[in-house]
Design a protein around this motif. Structure first.
Motif, PDB file in Angstrom:
ATOM      1  N   ALA A  45       0.845  -1.303  -0.014  1.00  0.00           N
ATOM      2  CA  ALA A  45       0.120   0.044   0.200  1.00  0.00           C
ATOM      3  C   ALA A  45       0.927   1.287  -0.013  1.00  0.00           C
ATOM      4  CB  ALA A  45      -0.860  -0.187   1.083  1.00  0.00           C
ATOM      5  N   GLY A  46       0.350   2.243  -0.842  1.00  0.00           N
ATOM      6  CA  GLY A  46       1.076   3.368  -0.903  1.00  0.00           C
ATOM      7  C   GLY A  46       1.182   4.380   0.475  1.00  0.00           C
ATOM      8  N   VAL A  47       2.078   5.279   0.443  1.00  0.00           N
ATOM      9  CA  VAL A  47       2.072   6.253   1.557  1.00  0.00           C
ATOM     10  C   VAL A  47       1.382   7.348   0.991  1.00  0.00           C
ATOM     11  CG1 VAL A  47       3.597   8.004   2.604  1.00  0.00           C
ATOM     12  CG2 VAL A  47       4.526   5.571   2.136  1.00  0.00           C
ATOM     13  N   PRO A  48       0.616   7.906   1.825  1.00  0.00           N
ATOM     14  CA  PRO A  48      -0.036   9.258   1.562  1.00  0.00           C
ATOM     15  C   PRO A  48       0.712  10.355   0.756  1.00  0.00           C
ATOM     16  CG  PRO A  48      -1.205   8.427   3.557  1.00  0.00           C
ATOM     17  CD  PRO A  48       0.198   7.535   3.107  1.00  0.00           C
ATOM     18  N   LYS A  49       0.311  11.193  -0.217  1.00  0.00           N
ATOM     19  CA  LYS A  49       1.303  11.925  -0.583  1.00  0.00           C
ATOM     20  C   LYS A  49       1.546  12.830   0.208  1.00  0.00           C
ATOM     21  CE  LYS A  49       1.398  11.467  -5.189  1.00  0.00           C
ATOM     22  NZ  LYS A  49       2.740  10.785  -5.425  1.00  0.00           N
ATOM     23  N   GLU A  50       0.597  13.648   1.002  1.00  0.00           N
ATOM     24  CA  GLU A  50       1.086  14.581   2.039  1.00  0.00           C
ATOM     25  C   GLU A  50       1.968  13.987   3.263  1.00  0.00           C
ATOM     26  OE1 GLU A  50      -3.125  12.514   3.134  1.00  0.00           O
ATOM     27  OE2 GLU A  50      -2.090  13.096   1.552  1.00  0.00           O
ATOM     28  N   ALA A  51       2.185  12.849   3.248  1.00  0.00           N
ATOM     29  CA  ALA A  51       3.198  12.373   4.423  1.00  0.00           C
ATOM     30  C   ALA A  51       4.456  12.129   3.823  1.00  0.00           C
ATOM     31  CB  ALA A  51       2.588  10.929   5.082  1.00  0.00           C
ATOM     32  N   GLU A  52       4.619  11.944   2.391  1.00  0.00           N
ATOM     33  CA  GLU A  52       6.068  11.544   1.823  1.00  0.00           C
ATOM     34  C   GLU A  52       7.114  12.544   2.210  1.00  0.00           C
ATOM     35  OE1 GLU A  52       6.131  11.299  -2.307  1.00  0.00           O
ATOM     36  OE2 GLU A  52       4.022   9.813  -2.061  1.00  0.00           O
ATOM     37  N   ALA A  53       6.923  13.853   2.252  1.00  0.00           N
ATOM     38  CA  ALA A  53       8.072  14.535   2.646  1.00  0.00           C
ATOM     39  C   ALA A  53       8.517  14.269   4.164  1.00  0.00           C
ATOM     40  CB  ALA A  53       7.792  16.227   2.488  1.00  0.00           C
ATOM     41  N   SER A  54       7.359  14.381   5.204  1.00  0.00           N
ATOM     42  CA  SER A  54       7.716  13.990   6.532  1.00  0.00           C
ATOM     43  C   SER A  54       8.520  12.894   6.744  1.00  0.00           C
ATOM     44  CB  SER A  54       6.606  14.246   7.338  1.00  0.00           C
ATOM     45  OG  SER A  54       5.995  15.576   7.550  1.00  0.00           O
ATOM     46  N   LEU A  55       7.872  11.669   6.119  1.00  0.00           N
ATOM     47  CA  LEU A  55       8.500  10.505   6.100  1.00  0.00           C
ATOM     48  C   LEU A  55      10.125  10.652   5.835  1.00  0.00           C
ATOM     49  CD1 LEU A  55       5.728   8.065   5.173  1.00  0.00           C
ATOM     50  CD2 LEU A  55       6.813   8.107   7.548  1.00  0.00           C
ATOM     51  N   LYS A  56      10.227  10.985   4.555  1.00  0.00           N
ATOM     52  CA  LYS A  56      11.610  11.304   3.999  1.00  0.00           C
ATOM     53  C   LYS A  56      12.644  12.083   4.868  1.00  0.00           C
ATOM     54  CE  LYS A  56      11.470   9.143   0.179  1.00  0.00           C
ATOM     55  NZ  LYS A  56      12.283   8.050  -0.448  1.00  0.00           N
ATOM     56  N   LYS A  57      12.112  13.098   5.616  1.00  0.00           N
ATOM     57  CA  LYS A  57      12.815  13.884   6.691  1.00  0.00           C
ATOM     58  C   LYS A  57      13.188  13.079   7.668  1.00  0.00           C
ATOM     59  CE  LYS A  57      12.392  18.186   9.475  1.00  0.00           C
ATOM     60  NZ  LYS A  57      11.508  19.046   9.747  1.00  0.00           N
ATOM     61  N   LEU A  58      12.305  12.176   8.379  1.00  0.00           N
ATOM     62  CA  LEU A  58      12.537  11.211   9.479  1.00  0.00           C
ATOM     63  C   LEU A  58      13.709  10.205   9.077  1.00  0.00           C
ATOM     64  CD1 LEU A  58       9.080  10.821  11.165  1.00  0.00           C
ATOM     65  CD2 LEU A  58      10.917  12.222  11.769  1.00  0.00           C
ATOM     66  N   GLN A  59      13.503   9.640   7.740  1.00  0.00           N
ATOM     67  CA  GLN A  59      14.208   8.893   7.355  1.00  0.00           C
ATOM     68  C   GLN A  59      15.786   9.328   7.457  1.00  0.00           C
ATOM     69  OE1 GLN A  59      14.128   7.244   3.213  1.00  0.00           O
ATOM     70  NE2 GLN A  59      14.917   5.286   4.010  1.00  0.00           N
TER      71      GLN A  59
END
Length: 171
Positions: A45-59
């Motif tokens: 299942a995909g990541v909600p578009k609006e969460a992608e930037a925050s997830l990448k920042k945490l990564q």
């Protein structure tokens, strides 16, 4: 991340490290998480578009403050978020040996797993560990050969953020 209190040896002797995730994850409580127990969604299942930037920042935060402290040579791989446990993850497995392009990952839990015994289990060839992360905890999994894990979801919410890496030299 309070690195001073982590026992990095556990990553190689037990196959995992558990700690308190120090970064703020409150914004993720506002997202609809893909339910991986829904047979129409599945584990990809995909990541909600609006969460992608925050997830990448945490990564990147995890890479800078955790992964790079042990492994100097690694690659960023996928980020993800889901609720529940898909069928394959409820069985013993090793994602890298099953063909994924990562050999270590960090899971950040949004919900307390103790109330409903929603565990993550890790084992090597000799010992099996059962872990019940609390809300805001992370579990860093070693997915090199010799380690397996599985997850259980008995009831209640079980929302997880996932950050995958490929570490050169981790076999």
């Amino acid at each position: 991340m309070d690195l001073a209190n982590l026992d990095y040896n556990d990553l190689f002797t037990k196959g995992f490290i558990v700690g308190k995730f120090p970064e703020n994850i409150d914004e993720f409580y506002n997202y609809d998480f893909p339910n991986c127990e829904d047979p129409n969604i599945g584990e990809d299942a995909g990541v909600p578009k609006e969460a992608e930037a925050s997830l990448k920042k945490l990564q990147k935060y995890i890479a800078d403050n955790l992964i790079s402290k042990v492994f100097p040579d690694f690659e960023y791989k996928n980020v993800g978020m889901w609720e529940g446990v898909d069928e394959g993850s409820s069985e013993w497995h090793n994602d890298w040996e099953d063909g994924k392009n990562m050999n270590t990952n960090v899971l950040v839990y949004l919900d307390d797993t103790t109330e409903h015994s929603n565990s993550i289990q890790v084992r090597d060839r000799h010992i099996e560990y059962v872990v019940f992360p609390k809300a805001g905890d992370f579990v860093w999994l070693n997915q090199s050969k010799g380690y397996e894990h599985k997850a259980s979801h008995n009831d209640g919410r079980r929302r997880v953020l996932s950050f995958e890496f490929f570490v050169k030299g981790l076999k």
